[in-house]
Design an enzyme around this catalytic site. Structure first.
Site, PDB file in Angstrom:
ATOM      1  CE  LYS A  82      -1.829  -1.641   3.656  1.00 56.88           C
ATOM      2  NZ  LYS A  82      -2.598  -1.941   4.881  1.00 56.88           N
TER       3      LYS A  82
ATOM      4  CB  THR B  43      -6.396   8.012   7.396  1.00 58.00           C
ATOM      5  OG1 THR B  43      -5.448   8.522   8.361  1.00 58.00           O
ATOM      6  CG2 THR B  43      -6.569   9.025   6.283  1.00 58.00           C
TER       7      THR B  43
ATOM      8  N   GLY C 177      -7.895   3.232  10.684  1.00 55.36           N
ATOM      9  CA  GLY C 177      -8.495   1.968  10.274  1.00 55.36           C
ATOM     10  C   GLY C 177      -8.527   1.708   8.783  1.00 55.36           C
TER      11      GLY C 177
ATOM     12  N   GLY D  28      -6.183   0.484   6.770  1.00 52.05           N
ATOM     13  CA  GLY D  28      -5.619  -0.818   6.421  1.00 52.05           C
ATOM     14  C   GLY D  28      -6.544  -1.964   6.781  1.00 52.05           C
ATOM     15  CB  CYS D  29      -8.664  -2.570   9.773  1.00 48.83           C
ATOM     16  SG  CYS D  29      -7.414  -2.350  11.043  1.00 48.83           S
TER      17      CYS D  29
END
Length: 267
Positions: A174, A207, A209, A211-212
């Site tokens: 990412k 922003t 969370g 990635g979760c």
């Protein structure tokens, strides 16, 4: 049968990340979500105040209970606490037939501090990733897993290949931590195929969370039987919407908007 997915991760009392973000995402993608909690955290948008690991026997009891009753077709991992918890999860995943495994390797805090020990990182690299279908590190996490620095596009590709050699089929690095101010670009190495996920970068601190949520959306789509590329592309659109339509909750790094995609689908 209605698609069912599991998240194995920590609980976020602030509701923006971890188990809470995963379950919200599963629900928005029309997948029945379940969880096995690895740790209870006291946190909000300002940060994490305390972490209490769940006893390993309770973690294993959660996993066994899910396997005993549900038709699980995809699973993701998030915060796995330490080497002992990771080993416990691995032992169950080796025995259960839960479909694709998506690993969100929660290793590095936003401030740069490591969240897991070197021994835990080694266990992830050597024992968890060979079981995984997809791994979704950000750039700092990819540097740890690939054991190299990443400062260029060429190094992103090299790191993805190194990670893939650990046994995972698809690697998504990412680009949220990159210095590109105009775009958020994620590199995908899927088998021998490669492509970039691109979206306009949104200037915001809402922003928490991300990635979760991104990895949970991939998990949900795979639970429904989608192809890997479709699941990844859908997740990129989902998280882009969630970031670009903020809720402005809390006084720190606020959570993403998990239902933002509904508005876009109606337009």
């Amino acid at each position: 049968m209605f698609p069912q997915a599991v998240t194995i991760a920590g609980s976020d009392s602030g509701g923006g990340a971890g188990i809470q973000a995963d379950i919200k995402t599963f629900q928005e993608r029309r997948v029945f979500g379940m969880s096995a909690i690895t740790a209870i955290t006291a946190q909000n948008t300002k940060g994490v105040q305390a972490i209490h690991p769940v006893p390993i026997d309770i973690l294993e009891a959660q996993l066994d209970a899910l396997n005993d009753d549900f038709a699980i077709s995809a699973v993701k991992t998030g915060m796995l606490v330490d080497e002992a918890h990771i080993a416990s999860v691995i032992s169950r995943l080796q025995r259960f037939d839960w479909g694709p495994l998506i690993v969100d390797p929660v290793m590095i805090a936003k401030g740069g501090a490591r969240l897991v020990s070197n021994e835990a990182i080694a266990t992830i690299r050597e024992n968890l990733l060979p079981l995984a279908t997809i791994v979704t590190p950000n750039i700092p996490e990819a540097e740890v897993i690939a054991e190299m620095s990443i400062e260029s596009t060429a190094q992103i590709k090299k790191a993805a290949k190194r990670i893939q050699l650990l046994g995972v089929k698809t690697v998504i690095i990412k680009g949220g931590h990159s210095e590109d101010k105009a775009e958020s670009r994620d590199y995908v190495l899927d088998g021998e195929n490669e492509f970039w996920l691109e979206a306009k970068r949104v200037k915001t601190k809402q922003t928490h969370g991300t990635g979760c949520t991104f990895s949970a959306c991939i998990t949900a789509e795979l639970a429904k039987g989608a192809s890997t590329e479709y699941a990844i592309q859908t997740a990129k659109k989902f998280i882009t919407s969630a970031i670009s339509q903020p809720l402005n909750i809390g006084h720190g790094n606020g959570p993403t908007n998990h239902w933002a995609h509904r508005k876009e689908s109606q337009e």
